[in-house]
Write a protein that holds these residues in place. Structure first.
Motif, PDB file in Angstrom:
ATOM      1  N   GLU A   1       0.804  -1.209   0.000  1.00 29.86           N
ATOM      2  CA  GLU A   1       0.000   0.000   0.000  1.00 29.86           C
ATOM      3  C   GLU A   1       0.844   1.269   0.000  1.00 29.86           C
ATOM      4  OE1 GLU A   1      -3.404   2.293  -0.147  1.00 29.86           O
ATOM      5  OE2 GLU A   1      -3.193   0.132  -0.413  1.00 29.86           O
ATOM      6  N   ARG A   2       1.972   1.265   0.706  1.00 31.23           N
ATOM      7  CA  ARG A   2       2.805   2.467   0.796  1.00 31.23           C
ATOM      8  C   ARG A   2       3.364   2.868  -0.564  1.00 31.23           C
ATOM      9  NH1 ARG A   2       8.102   0.797   0.854  1.00 31.23           N
ATOM     10  NH2 ARG A   2       8.442  -1.428   1.269  1.00 31.23           N
ATOM     11  N   LEU A   3       3.548   1.887  -1.478  1.00 33.43           N
ATOM     12  CA  LEU A   3       4.016   2.213  -2.817  1.00 33.43           C
ATOM     13  C   LEU A   3       2.860   2.655  -3.705  1.00 33.43           C
ATOM     14  CD1 LEU A   3       6.644  -0.614  -3.538  1.00 33.43           C
ATOM     15  CD2 LEU A   3       7.026   1.740  -2.759  1.00 33.43           C
ATOM     16  N   VAL A   4       1.725   2.001  -3.597  1.00 36.86           N
ATOM     17  CA  VAL A   4       0.551   2.370  -4.386  1.00 36.86           C
ATOM     18  C   VAL A   4       0.119   3.797  -4.061  1.00 36.86           C
ATOM     19  CG1 VAL A   4      -1.862   1.830  -4.905  1.00 36.86           C
ATOM     20  CG2 VAL A   4      -0.207  -0.022  -4.606  1.00 36.86           C
ATOM     21  N   ALA A   5       0.292   4.190  -2.785  1.00 39.11           N
ATOM     22  CA  ALA A   5      -0.117   5.529  -2.360  1.00 39.11           C
ATOM     23  C   ALA A   5       0.697   6.631  -3.048  1.00 39.11           C
ATOM     24  CB  ALA A   5       0.035   5.656  -0.841  1.00 39.11           C
ATOM     25  N   LYS A   6       1.855   6.281  -3.573  1.00 37.14           N
ATOM     26  CA  LYS A   6       2.698   7.264  -4.250  1.00 37.14           C
ATOM     27  C   LYS A   6       2.343   7.417  -5.728  1.00 37.14           C
ATOM     28  CE  LYS A   6       6.613   6.472  -1.142  1.00 37.14           C
ATOM     29  NZ  LYS A   6       8.022   6.046  -1.030  1.00 37.14           N
ATOM     30  N   LEU A   7       1.505   6.514  -6.233  1.00 41.60           N
ATOM     31  CA  LEU A   7       1.103   6.590  -7.648  1.00 41.60           C
ATOM     32  C   LEU A   7       0.121   7.737  -7.847  1.00 41.60           C
ATOM     33  CD1 LEU A   7       0.543   2.788  -8.359  1.00 41.60           C
ATOM     34  CD2 LEU A   7       2.500   4.171  -9.040  1.00 41.60           C
ATOM     35  N   PRO A   8       0.026   8.243  -9.090  1.00 39.30           N
ATOM     36  CA  PRO A   8      -0.931   9.325  -9.362  1.00 39.30           C
ATOM     37  C   PRO A   8      -2.360   8.881  -9.071  1.00 39.30           C
ATOM     38  CG  PRO A   8       0.499   8.925 -11.264  1.00 39.30           C
ATOM     39  CD  PRO A   8       0.789   7.858 -10.267  1.00 39.30           C
TER      40      PRO A   8
END
Length: 241
Positions: A234-241
């Motif tokens: 989730e912490r990486l997905v949260a950085k996506l546009p």
């Protein structure tokens, strides 16, 4: 075997139009259903070899009360059903305008559930063999740039997953096409990367030639993106546009 009749719901989409051409080339009778029958009829006359193979019908995904009558009035019951109806309202606008959000819910999910439930509960139609739904990578994970649109596609995908199990004993195959960016009237003008754009005919080929697998992700690049979206923390997905 003689190619069976195909019902395409939301047949004015660019992918649906390409699918009409490909199904017709294989000798199917196509029942092409859309709100804009004039535009669809003009396309059939200009672009389909053997336009007599195509019946143009009026269908509104959001007019739930009309769905039972629409199905009963079909010239013949389908062997294959393709649900391709789509509507896009930008996320920021949808946050402020519930009508835009609700329209996406109606077209992508509620309308699909309404008409497909009617179709699959008609057990007298023993020729039904396949249902294909056109979904989106946007429905794989919630992202801040398009989570309202994505949530409607996610709901549609989950409905199809359950429908596949429901129809297993009747040997009816259900597929979901999880598509990336498609060059279409829906995406025209959006700032999308050219290297990731897919042509409608390419997606339509995945629809027309769908096999037994439930989830079909057309395009090698999009298969990789699908896996990244599905399994990233989730912490990486949260950085996506």
């Amino acid at each position: 075997m003689q190619p069976g009749p195909v019902l395409i719901l939301g047949a004015n989409s660019d992918v649906a139009k390409a699918a009409i051409v490909q199904y017709a080339a294989k000798g199917h009778h196509i029942m092409a259903a859309s709100r804009n029958t004039a535009e669809l009829a003009a396309f059939v006359q200009s672009s389909v070899t053997g336009p007599g193979r195509v019946s143009v019908l009026s269908f509104d995904a959001a007019d739930f009360a009309s769905h039972a009558g629409f199905y009963q009035s079909l010239p013949e019951k389908p062997q294959t059903v393709v649900y391709a109806a789509g509507y896009l309202h930008p996320n920021e606008a949808a946050m402020l305008d519930f009508e835009g959000s609700y329209r996406m819910m109606q077209v992508h999910y509620a309308g699909a559930v309404s008409i497909l439930n009617i179709i699959v509960t008609d057990t007298a139609n023993t020729r039904l063999e396949r249902i294909v739904g056109l979904s989106s990578l946007s429905g794989v994970r919630g992202r801040k740039s398009n989570f309202i649109y994505g949530s409607t596609k996610s709901a549609f995908t989950q409905y199809l997953a359950g429908l596949r199990q429901y129809l297993f004993s009747r040997k009816v195959t259900v597929n979901v096409i999880v598509a990336g960016y498609i060059r279409s009237k829906m995406t025209a003008g959006l700032p999308l990367p050219e290297s990731l754009m897919l042509e409608p005919a390419f997606i339509a080929n995945a629809v027309v030639n769908a096999g037994k697998r439930f989830t079909i992700v057309p395009g090698f690049k999009w298969k990789l993106i699908y896996l990244v979206l599905k399994y990233s923390p989730e912490r990486l997905v949260a950085k996506l546009p």
